[in-house]
Design a protein around this motif. Structure first.
Motif, PDB file in Angstrom:
ATOM      1  N   ARG A 197     -21.888 -13.123  -0.879  1.00 35.95           N
ATOM      2  CA  ARG A 197     -21.138 -11.963  -0.368  1.00 35.95           C
ATOM      3  C   ARG A 197     -19.901 -11.731  -1.242  1.00 35.95           C
ATOM      4  NH1 ARG A 197     -17.900 -13.985   5.073  1.00 35.95           N
ATOM      5  NH2 ARG A 197     -16.340 -15.157   3.914  1.00 35.95           N
ATOM      6  N   HIS A 198     -19.484 -10.494  -1.327  1.00 34.93           N
ATOM      7  CA  HIS A 198     -18.253 -10.156  -2.037  1.00 34.93           C
ATOM      8  C   HIS A 198     -17.313  -9.454  -1.065  1.00 34.93           C
ATOM      9  CE1 HIS A 198     -19.591 -11.258  -6.087  1.00 34.93           C
ATOM     10  NE2 HIS A 198     -20.787 -10.802  -5.723  1.00 34.93           N
ATOM     11  N   GLN A 199     -16.020  -9.715  -1.265  1.00 28.03           N
ATOM     12  CA  GLN A 199     -15.018  -9.206  -0.342  1.00 28.03           C
ATOM     13  C   GLN A 199     -14.725  -7.727  -0.608  1.00 28.03           C
ATOM     14  OE1 GLN A 199     -11.276 -11.753   1.282  1.00 28.03           O
ATOM     15  NE2 GLN A 199     -11.225 -11.192  -0.842  1.00 28.03           N
ATOM     16  N   PHE A 217     -12.081  -4.379   0.726  1.00 30.15           N
ATOM     17  CA  PHE A 217     -10.875  -4.027   1.487  1.00 30.15           C
ATOM     18  C   PHE A 217     -10.921  -2.537   1.833  1.00 30.15           C
ATOM     19  CE2 PHE A 217      -9.841  -7.684  -0.982  1.00 30.15           C
ATOM     20  CZ  PHE A 217      -8.927  -8.425  -0.242  1.00 30.15           C
ATOM     21  N   GLU A 265      -8.578   0.378   2.570  1.00 28.94           N
ATOM     22  CA  GLU A 265      -7.155   0.684   2.455  1.00 28.94           C
ATOM     23  C   GLU A 265      -6.899   2.160   2.760  1.00 28.94           C
ATOM     24  OE1 GLU A 265      -6.450  -2.689  -1.055  1.00 28.94           O
ATOM     25  OE2 GLU A 265      -6.471  -0.584  -1.628  1.00 28.94           O
ATOM     26  N   LYS A 293     -23.452 -15.725  -5.660  1.00 32.48           N
ATOM     27  CA  LYS A 293     -22.524 -15.475  -4.543  1.00 32.48           C
ATOM     28  C   LYS A 293     -23.242 -14.620  -3.506  1.00 32.48           C
ATOM     29  CE  LYS A 293     -17.941 -15.034  -4.121  1.00 32.48           C
ATOM     30  NZ  LYS A 293     -16.569 -14.661  -4.244  1.00 32.48           N
ATOM     31  N   PHE A 320     -22.355 -12.777 -10.999  1.00 31.73           N
ATOM     32  CA  PHE A 320     -22.187 -13.859 -10.029  1.00 31.73           C
ATOM     33  C   PHE A 320     -23.305 -13.763  -8.992  1.00 31.73           C
ATOM     34  CE2 PHE A 320     -18.159 -13.286 -12.090  1.00 31.73           C
ATOM     35  CZ  PHE A 320     -17.781 -14.580 -12.356  1.00 31.73           C
ATOM     36  N   TYR A 347     -11.384  -8.686 -14.990  1.00 28.55           N
ATOM     37  CA  TYR A 347     -10.787  -9.063 -13.707  1.00 28.55           C
ATOM     38  C   TYR A 347     -10.871  -7.913 -12.715  1.00 28.55           C
ATOM     39  CZ  TYR A 347      -7.660  -6.852 -16.804  1.00 28.55           C
ATOM     40  OH  TYR A 347      -7.175  -6.004 -17.740  1.00 28.55           O
ATOM     41  N   CYS A 348     -11.552  -6.848 -13.094  1.00 25.78           N
ATOM     42  CA  CYS A 348     -11.672  -5.728 -12.181  1.00 25.78           C
ATOM     43  C   CYS A 348     -13.093  -5.215 -12.323  1.00 25.78           C
ATOM     44  CB  CYS A 348     -10.645  -4.655 -12.556  1.00 25.78           C
ATOM     45  SG  CYS A 348     -10.428  -3.417 -11.298  1.00 25.78           S
ATOM     46  N   PRO A 349     -14.082  -6.081 -12.040  1.00 25.41           N
ATOM     47  CA  PRO A 349     -15.466  -5.725 -12.333  1.00 25.41           C
ATOM     48  C   PRO A 349     -16.004  -4.700 -11.342  1.00 25.41           C
ATOM     49  CG  PRO A 349     -15.363  -7.879 -11.271  1.00 25.41           C
ATOM     50  CD  PRO A 349     -13.950  -7.406 -11.431  1.00 25.41           C
ATOM     51  N   ASN A 402     -11.726  -0.664  -1.582  1.00 30.49           N
ATOM     52  CA  ASN A 402     -11.359  -1.528  -2.707  1.00 30.49           C
ATOM     53  C   ASN A 402     -12.373  -2.652  -2.860  1.00 30.49           C
ATOM     54  OD1 ASN A 402      -9.892  -2.533  -4.801  1.00 30.49           O
ATOM     55  ND2 ASN A 402      -7.951  -2.512  -3.690  1.00 30.49           N
ATOM     56  N   GLY A 403     -12.788  -2.907  -4.110  1.00 32.36           N
ATOM     57  CA  GLY A 403     -13.776  -3.954  -4.379  1.00 32.36           C
ATOM     58  C   GLY A 403     -15.157  -3.391  -4.632  1.00 32.36           C
ATOM     59  N   TYR A 450     -17.283  -7.487   4.116  1.00 33.95           N
ATOM     60  CA  TYR A 450     -18.063  -8.164   3.082  1.00 33.95           C
ATOM     61  C   TYR A 450     -19.363  -7.437   2.787  1.00 33.95           C
ATOM     62  CZ  TYR A 450     -14.793 -11.936   3.851  1.00 33.95           C
ATOM     63  OH  TYR A 450     -13.645 -12.665   3.953  1.00 33.95           O
ATOM     64  N   GLN A 478       0.871  -1.174   0.000  1.00 35.21           N
ATOM     65  CA  GLN A 478       0.000   0.000   0.000  1.00 35.21           C
ATOM     66  C   GLN A 478       0.903   1.218   0.000  1.00 35.21           C
ATOM     67  OE1 GLN A 478      -3.281  -1.937  -0.298  1.00 35.21           O
ATOM     68  NE2 GLN A 478      -3.438   0.261   0.068  1.00 35.21           N
ATOM     69  N   LYS A 513     -20.407  -7.485 -10.476  1.00 40.00           N
ATOM     70  CA  LYS A 513     -20.227  -8.622  -9.576  1.00 40.00           C
ATOM     71  C   LYS A 513     -21.575  -9.217  -9.179  1.00 40.00           C
ATOM     72  CE  LYS A 513     -15.850  -7.187  -7.478  1.00 40.00           C
ATOM     73  NZ  LYS A 513     -15.173  -6.735  -6.259  1.00 40.00           N
TER      74      LYS A 513
END
Lengths: 625, 452
Positions: free
Chosen positions: A291-293, A295, A297, A289, A286, A275-277, A309-310, A245, A98, A282
């Protein structure tokens, strides 16, 4: 035409590509101007405040080994270092850090300002001045004209940038900064094939409004692994990041509001990275799913800003707040800057040679997002290569290129110029056929000699490089030559660790291959007359021996299939004139103009017959030469 | 440089078949084949030797073995030439034996390339080779095309799919360590891998040299209804098995019989004529026909020479243009017979005139059936070599899968397990077309939600 100033090399844009390009060219002796719209935002991290990650960290270490800046700057300004994939083999481990966003900018600017031959200029370039298909200089919005023998374009998302938040769109290079509209038009006028890509960023939160206890803590490494081979230790205080989450209720709320998203209303035409939706993508793609993670920061030591992030999104700002507050722990959160999506122009990188020089205009180089890539690290390695080649170009020296089997940088550039892009291109370790040979910790032995030959590695660094190389060679010899026999007291020690029979004798190198033997055990078994060993040197020596067998078999397999890949195809070779080559195949080849036989092999739809004919032609020419 | 092997017999059929080895291991490989560790011939010398199947020591053939020392050879490398008896089965067994010992089948024009690279051949000589390469690879490409609809492709595609299915979670675990991905199911991967090894081994053995002896050359009779396919079928079998009437479409299903032609087992299939039809029973037959055609090693395309060519005939000739085929013009006994094919059409295929009713032309037809298997003038050593190539690649695939299996059982880290898996995918790709890094990434992004 009159010019206000004259330089050897002009670099447009002072992001991660532009900084490397300008610094390299200047240090190779070219009088270099670095032009940026805003001098206070040199080295700005537009998206997440972090450098490295799997494969990306490899790129940073390669930039460093070649004499680039990114590794040194992040080592001085990184506030959370972690080595990823620690539990896996050394080839797929990679450092990540970071950054303190503001410190990083400051340190990058300081570094550039202390570089001889390098001149910072503020202003917006609106046109390229060309003469007979060669670059002559650039024209700026404030009417200044700058003459240059070579120009590097590293404009990031600024070319025709268009920001989306909800239903509102406005032209911008980044939120709050002007887009480069005229320069984008100039490129189209010059005939460059231009496409449109998209990327996005999440909202940044006020750290004082976050319930930190609701999140899991992600701690920094106790023994941070630096990016630069020149860095001995990381001096910045290290901080924690936090993991949380999303919830199902949040997903439902996003789905209920998809009509507000420019991504789903059809307003955004550019292609985004898979790869960076965005968070919208998301929960739609998906849907199963639950839950999505996410972060949290922190953006630096001296700021309350926190990067979520996310949660990249282009939903309307007021909706973003509502949605963010549905995340457990963010019920009271406030948004400092909302997230947004941005569309921008890129130029088809198949136009470029392996030196990143345009085939359309001599002396013009492209680096970074203009080539369809994404990521600071991808930008930096291209900037470095473009800067090096711009300097070599004006010095009339042979261009510098890296092969796929010696660097991720080589893989990236080769992919770009032969395959082109249809979504923002990111590096992955699986893109490298020779992944096991391309370790982050051996970037120095792979590339530093090139950096030295180019004049980018100074005497101190070169001495350090040679010393480390010798130490590793000594260690490898010691590992291979230290043979523990049953009579040796160390044999019993090793056996007790492993709990299995070791045979009559075993070398330390063989022992190291057994699961359960770590570096500290090996250190204790090494004979005391081997001079004091650093853990990092030992790890590198062990990795060399761990992979050597695999690398050899893999090399054999690939070489058998691709043994002629390196054969160069001369620019003057006319495919249409080749006997026996069908019209369709010749056309396909003329369109792509492969530089090597390997490039030709990877052209979709080329028949084996066509490839054999080219091979015969190339081999015959090589013989004749 | 590895050691390559090819069938070097000059165009046409002969009593002798020459196998040529070139590369640094030419001599050691020959030693293993002869089971003579001391074999050290004088360059240029030719000796009569026993060739033995390496694992068992079983005698394959007695052959003349010549050695040419680098650089005094055709390619400039060490070269060994083995002159065997001309039987395709023997040649194939010797080639398989050398492949097992580590030689690799030469690609189109590869011997020439080596000669060129070592300066043994000049540019103008090389230019003459181009046409040869073109025709060689054309046949290989046609073979690949044929397989797209055939059995091999149908069996390889799910195999490859499963393999990618193993690569995806392993790659993802390495690449996206910060994403919230499910644990790698090592036990499941081990099981799938064992299944793949078994499947590949079965498939490889179906391409080993024994396969032609066991299963024979697949020859399918095809053509429009009522051109006399069944009569020819019966003539070749010398029985009355197929129902023969003058009504079009009598053969509604496919019939298969095995017959021995000059020592070569041939599996002969008679098909329903391909014709648009509303009759459901016949449609099923037509579907079987298409499949039998796709799987055939050789097609006998039958046309009726006693009537003018119909548009259906022409369509049929076009439909089968990409396949290895012999065109059979039937009914030469009828007074209205005219062989229009030889004059009017530019067909790159052998044309044989027969009369099934009067038993004429059948000897020539039998020869024509064997020719593509043996001849090397217009194909990479004919079917013999295409088939050996599949065998070679499938064996290599199997070996790589086994090494991945060993790695995962030993608890090796993902990047090491993946070496074998990616190599296996590369070898399969040599048969079915390459799988790129991008293809694998696409599968990853479709399977997992990636992205911080």
């Amino acid at each position: 035409m009159s010019f206000d100033e004259t330089f050897d090399v002009v670099v447009i844009g002072a992001g991660h590509a532009g900084c490397e390009a300008a610094s390299a060219a200047a240090r190779m002796g070219a009088e270099t101007a670095l032009i940026t719209i805003n001098l206070d935002l040199i080295g700005q991290m537009s998206c997440n405040p972090a450098v490295g990650g799997i494969a990306k960290g490899h790129l940073v270490r390669e930039v460093d080994a070649l004499g680039g800046l990114m590794g040194r700057v992040i080592d001085r300004t990184g506030i959370q270092f972690r080595l990823l994939n620690r539990s896996r083999g050394p080839a797929v481990q990679s450092p990540r850090a970071q950054a303190d966003r503001a410190l990083y900018r400051k340190e990058m600017r300081r570094t550039l300002e202390n570089t001889p031959n390098l001149h910072l200029r503020q202003g917006m370039v609106i046109d390229l001045v060309t003469k007979a298909a060669s670059i002559v200089g650039v024209e700026m919005q404030d009417t200044r004209r700058i003459r240059a023998k070579a120009v590097v374009i590293a404009t990031g998302t600024f070319l025709n940038g268009l920001v989306h938040t909800g239903r509102r769109t406005y032209t911008a290079g980044r939120a709050g900064e002007p887009a480069s509209i005229e320069l984008a038009e100039a490129l189209k006028r010059l005939g460059f094939p231009v496409g449109r890509l998209k990327t996005g960023t999440p909202p940044r939160l006020d750290g004082r409004t976050i319930d930190w206890d609701a999140f899991q803590t992600q701690y920094p490494d106790e023994d941070p692994v630096p990016f630069s081979f020149a860095t001995d230790r990381i001096a910045q205080d290290q901080i924690n990041c936090y993991i949380g989450y999303t919830t199902n209720e949040l997903h439902q709320a996003i789905r209920a509001n998809l009509h507000e998203s420019p991504l789903y209303s059809g307003k955004i035409k550019g292609v985004g990275p898979r790869y960076c939706p965005s968070i919208e993508d998301k929960v739609v793609k998906f849907a199963d799913k639950d839950r999505h993670q996410l972060f949290l920061e922190p953006e630096g030591h001296d700021t309350n800003e926190v990067y979520l992030n996310g949660f990249s999104t282009s939903l309307p700002a007021e909706l973003q707040l509502e949605l963010v507050r549905m995340v457990p722990g963010l019920e009271e959160a406030r948004i400092i800057r909302p997230g947004y999506a941005i569309e921008y122009d890129f130029v088809d990188p198949k136009e470029l040679g392996a030196d990143l020089q345009s085939s359309r205009i001599g002396g013009l180089f492209h680096a970074g997002q203009i080539n369809g890539t994404t990521g600071y690290e991808e930008a930096a390695c291209q900037g470095l290569m473009a800067g090096i080649n711009a300097a070599l170009f004006i010095q009339k020296r042979e261009s510098f290129r890296l092969r796929r089997d010696e660097s991720y940088t080589g893989v990236l550039i080769d992919d770009l110029i032969t395959q082109g892009v249809d979504e923002p291109y990111r590096i992955f370790t699986s893109r490298a056929e020779y992944r096991l040979a391309l370790r982050h910790d051996n970037a120095d032995s792979r590339l530093e000699p090139y950096g030295r030959a180019l004049g980018l590695v100074g005497d101190t660094d070169w001495e350090r490089f040679n010393a480390r190389r010798d130490r590793i060679a000594d260690l490898s010899a010691a590992l291979n030559n230290t043979r523990l026999r049953r009579s040796d007291p160390r044999y019993a020690a090793a056996q007790s660790v492993l709990n299995s029979d070791l045979g009559d004798a075993i070398t330390l190198a063989q022992l190291a291959q057994r699961p359960g033997i770590n570096t500290s055990v090996l250190l204790s078994l090494l004979s005391p007359d081997v001079s004091p060993v650093s853990l990092r040197d030992l790890e590198s020596a062990l990795a060399d021996s761990l992979y050597s067998g695999y690398i050899q078999t893999q090399k054999n397999t690939i070489e058998r299939l691709h043994q002629h890949d390196a054969l160069r195809i001369p620019r003057e070779l006319a495919f249409t004139g080749l006997d026996g080559l069908s019209h369709e195949m010749a056309e396909r080849l003329e369109r792509t103009r492969p530089l090597t036989f390997g490039d030709a092999r990877r052209i979709p739809g080329l028949t084996p017959a066509a490839l054999s004919l080219i091979l015969v032609e190339l081999t015959a020419r090589n013989r004749a030469a | 440089m590895d050691t390559i092997i090819a069938l070097a017999t000059p165009p046409g059929r002969s009593a002798i078949g020459v196998i040529r080895l070139s590369g640094p291991n030419a001599l050691p490989l020959t030693r293993s084949l002869l089971r003579e560790a001391q074999y050290q011939p004088t360059p240029g010398q030719t000796l009569l030797k026993d060739l033995r199947y390496p694992p068992t020591g079983e005698l394959l053939d007695q052959a003349l073995v010549s050695y040419f020392q680098a650089p005094h050879s055709f390619t400039g490398e060490d070269v060994v030439e083995i002159s065997c008896h001309g039987s395709p089965i023997i040649l194939r067994q010797v080639i398989d034996a050398l492949l097992q010992l580590g030689a690799r089948l030469a690609g189109p024009g590869e011997f020439t390339l080596r000669a060129l690279a070592s300066g043994k051949m000049n540019l103008s000589q090389a230019e003459a080779i181009r046409d040869l390469i073109n025709s060689q690879t054309e046949v290989a490409a046609q073979q690949a095309l044929r397989q797209l609809g055939g059995e091999l492709s149908a069996r390889l595609t799910p195999l490859k799919d499963q393999l990618i299915g193993l690569i995806v979670p392993l790659e993802s675990a390495l690449e996206f360590v910060e994403d919230d991905l499910p644990e790698v199911e090592t036990e499941r991967i081990k099981d799938v891998l064992l299944g793949l090894v078994k499947e590949t081994a079965t498939l490889a053995s179906s391409f080993s040299s024994g396969h032609f002896l066991r299963e024979g050359l697949r020859v399918t009779l095809a053509g429009c209804p009522n051109t006399g396919k069944s009569s020819i079928f019966n003539e070749l079998l010398k029985t009355d098995r197929a129902i023969v009437t003058d009504l079009p479409g009598t053969t509604r299903d496919t019939l298969t019989e095995t017959v021995n032609i000059k020592g070569m087992p041939v599996v002969l299939t008679d098909t329903a004529g391909v014709r648009e039809s509303g009759n459901r029973v016949e449609s099923i037959g037509v579907e079987r026909t298409r499949r039998a055609m796709a799987d055939a090693d050789l097609l006998l395309v039958v046309v009726d020479g006693a009537v003018p060519l119909t548009t259906e005939d022409l369509g049929f000739l076009q439909l089968t243009a990409a396949q290895r085929r012999v065109i059979v013009v039937n009914k030469s006994d009828l007074s209205t017979f005219r062989n229009q094919l030889k004059n009017d059409l530019d067909l790159k295929a052998r044309v044989v005139t027969v009369s099934a009713r009067n038993h004429e032309g059948l000897e020539e037809l039998r020869e024509a059936i064997l020719e593509p298997f043996i001849s090397i003038n217009n194909s990479e050593g004919g079917l013999l070599i295409t088939d050996a190539r599949h065998y070679d690649l499938l064996c290599r695939t199997q070996a790589e899968l086994e090494s991945a299996s060993r790695a995962i059982s030993a608890g090796a880290s993902e990047e090491l397990v993946l070496v074998g898996l990616h190599n296996a995918l590369r070898f399969l790709g040599e048969i079915t077309g390459e799988t790129t890094a991008e293809d694998v990434l696409s599968r990853i992004f479709a399977t997992f939600c990636i992205g911080k």
